[in-house]
Design an enzyme around this catalytic site. Sequence first.
Site, PDB file in Angstrom:
ATOM      1  N   HIS A 154      -2.248   4.712   1.863  1.00 44.64           N
ATOM      2  CA  HIS A 154      -3.380   3.550   2.223  1.00 44.64           C
ATOM      3  C   HIS A 154      -2.058   2.060   1.442  1.00 44.64           C
ATOM      4  O   HIS A 154      -1.498   2.490   0.455  1.00 44.64           O
ATOM      5  CB  HIS A 154      -4.300   2.670   1.785  1.00 44.64           C
ATOM      6  CG  HIS A 154      -5.181   3.878   3.228  1.00 44.64           C
ATOM      7  ND1 HIS A 154      -4.841   5.176   3.695  1.00 44.64           N
ATOM      8  CD2 HIS A 154      -5.801   3.294   3.925  1.00 44.64           C
ATOM      9  CE1 HIS A 154      -6.114   5.599   4.684  1.00 44.64           C
ATOM     10  NE2 HIS A 154      -6.653   4.570   4.694  1.00 44.64           N
ATOM     11  N   LYS A 158      -6.231  -0.788  -1.847  1.00 44.32           N
ATOM     12  CA  LYS A 158      -7.973  -0.039  -1.286  1.00 44.32           C
ATOM     13  C   LYS A 158      -8.254   1.045  -2.209  1.00 44.32           C
ATOM     14  O   LYS A 158      -7.838   1.446  -3.618  1.00 44.32           O
ATOM     15  CB  LYS A 158      -6.801   1.476  -0.666  1.00 44.32           C
ATOM     16  CG  LYS A 158      -8.273   2.925   0.087  1.00 44.32           C
ATOM     17  CD  LYS A 158      -7.537   3.007   1.398  1.00 44.32           C
ATOM     18  CE  LYS A 158      -8.863   3.620   1.580  1.00 44.32           C
ATOM     19  NZ  LYS A 158     -10.478   3.100   2.535  1.00 44.32           N
TER      20      LYS A 158
END
Length: 267
Positions: A154, A158
């Site tokens: 990600h 995040k």
Amino acid sequence: MAEIRVMVSGVGGRMGRTVMGAVMEAGDMELVGGVDPAYRRATLSELMTGAPEIEVAETVVEALAATGPDVMVDFTRPGVVMGNIRAALQERVACVVGTTGFSEEELNEVAGLCDEHGTPAVIAPNFSIGANLMMKFAEEAAALMDYAAIIEAHHENKLDAPSGTALTTAERMREARGEDFEHQQTEHFGLEGVRGGEHGGASVHSIRMSGVVANQTVLLGGPGETLKIEHITTGRECFMPGVLLAIREVRRLDGLVVGLEALLMNT
Ligand code: NAD
């Protein structure tokens, strides 16, 4: 057929703006309002070119009273989403929720509120159709192959790891299999943590770096073969077909539906 009147909660955020654009482009929907305390003095048109000249509301209660929507879409934050859902269901406005991080107790409360007010809701931690198919295929394969690993990547901002999707994938695979995957222990480590986390014998690895939106690979191993199920996203628009599907379907549902899969399998 009358257009579906949609109000977007979290309209100034990354997902909120993407949803606003998708609703504006959908021929069967009308964007009637938006909520975001961080943009309360702005108009929707200031957030996105071509959007209506409607002032962004500070609270969901305010927006519901001003716009009378059929559906509220919420992409906000874990700490505020429950208040938004309570307010919408109380006014019998169906909810489509993409905000992540619900506890079991919170989901139970939403289910109870849906029943109490006779108003349905969809809460889906992942609206991407490809990601939902990846989980389904991984679940099917889990019963037949003995080794499993999940590698998710990600964007660098995040905050949580592993992703909710990776954890859900691991849980669903373990449940479908009915027992833990094979998992040999390593005796000597040259580097701490290199085998990743573990759920039900499946190892889970999280990568965080810029240039990535949200990717996940599920690896399954058997004697002499490896199965690789890979899902790659290149932009937030991957979530929009699922969000639009939920907006179209939610009012036909009974109570709370968690996850997109039930809707996908009915189309
Ligand atoms: P973001 O921080 O860019 O946007 C959140 C917005 O919510 C902000 O503009 C903030 O001001 C606003 N907000 C805060 N309190 C509010 C309130 N009480 N009412 C209305 N708005 C409020 O975040 P993002 O990247 O857009 O992600 C939002 C959520 O969606 C996160 O929980 C994320 O994990 C989730 N998400 C889900 C999916 C999915 O497929 N379900 C996909 C991507 C992101």
